[in-house]
Design an enzyme around this catalytic site. Structure first.
Site, PDB file in Angstrom:
ATOM      1  N   CYS A 135       9.677  -2.673  10.190  1.00  0.00           N
ATOM      2  CA  CYS A 135       8.539  -3.810   9.964  1.00  0.00           C
ATOM      3  C   CYS A 135       9.011  -4.927   9.171  1.00  0.00           C
ATOM      4  CB  CYS A 135       7.779  -2.837   9.192  1.00  0.00           C
ATOM      5  SG  CYS A 135       6.211  -3.975   8.738  1.00  0.00           S
ATOM      6  N   GLU A 207       5.774  -2.552  16.645  1.00  0.00           N
ATOM      7  CA  GLU A 207       5.462  -3.844  16.108  1.00  0.00           C
ATOM      8  C   GLU A 207       5.129  -4.713  17.071  1.00  0.00           C
ATOM      9  OE1 GLU A 207       5.776  -5.359  13.281  1.00  0.00           O
ATOM     10  OE2 GLU A 207       5.833  -3.460  12.417  1.00  0.00           O
TER      11      GLU A 207
END
Length: 217
Positions: A135, A207
């Site tokens: 992330c 993501e």
């Protein structure tokens, strides 16, 4: 080769897809519709609250005081520094506290955080470090890439986002996570490293799904 570099090399394809995604490119070029970004900010606010809980598992799983303190500091950084980027846009977009409190995470959002928490619960401190890494690292790479677009950093609305995630302060947080994972995996077996790669690639894929979820809103 350090484990972080091995993971980085294996994530290049999916990260490339993230960088080229129209939502991300819309931020860089200043063309993204504000309602899509507004939806993203609300969802990412919810995400960060759960993301901080994964770091809390790092405190639980840590074997020494120094690492416990580092994970504790990381939680504070998420809730105070990274959240400040969101709070800026919450004000700009006039998102109310009631909206945030009543908002529900999308399936993609909830699946992502549930996956990280599950891997953190059943794994060791190494799995926690791997679960949270993609992330921050991918955001840094994305923001650095977008900062190369002419006038992107100066954009009146989206420039703040790019500056925040390409800043030296954010890079320092990512570097801490990278260095921690490398230090934890010095004696890891090939099988253990492959498990960490699976977690890293899966979270990288999440993501992409998160960007796409926001764009399709």
């Amino acid at each position: 080769m350090q484990v972080s570099q091995y993971l980085y090399q294996n994530a290049q394809s999916i990260w490339g897809d993230c960088i080229s995604h129209p939502f991300v490119q819309g931020i860089g070029r200043g063309t993204l519709e504000r309602d899509k970004f507004r939806f993203y900010i609300i969802q990412d606010y919810l995400f960060l609250l759960e993301y901080a809980k994964v770091f809390a598992l790092g405190v639980v799983k840590a074997c020494d005081e120094a690492v416990m303190r580092e994970f504790s500091n990381a939680i504070q950084d998420i809730l105070n520094n990274e959240m400040s980027i969101h709070n800026h846009y919450i004000r700009e977009l006039q998102i109310t506290q009631k909206e945030l409190q009543n908002a529900c995470p999308t399936l993609a959002n909830k699946s992502y955080t549930s996956y990280m928490l599950a891997e953190g619960f059943k794994g060791s401190i190494k799995e926690v470090a791997a679960a949270v890494l993609s992330c921050g690292w991918s955001y840094l790479v994305i923001a650095q890439n977008l900062s190369q677009i002419p006038n992107a950093l100066e954009h009146a609305f989206y420039g703040h986002w790019i500056k925040g995630y390409s800043s030296k302060e954010f890079q320092a947080c990512v570097n801490w996570n990278i260095n921690l994972l490398d230090s934890l995996t010095l004696a890891s077996s090939k099988q253990e490293i492959e498990k960490l790669k699976e977690i890293f690639i899966t979270t990288s894929e999440y993501e992409y799904l998160f960007w796409d979820m926001a764009y399709q809103s």
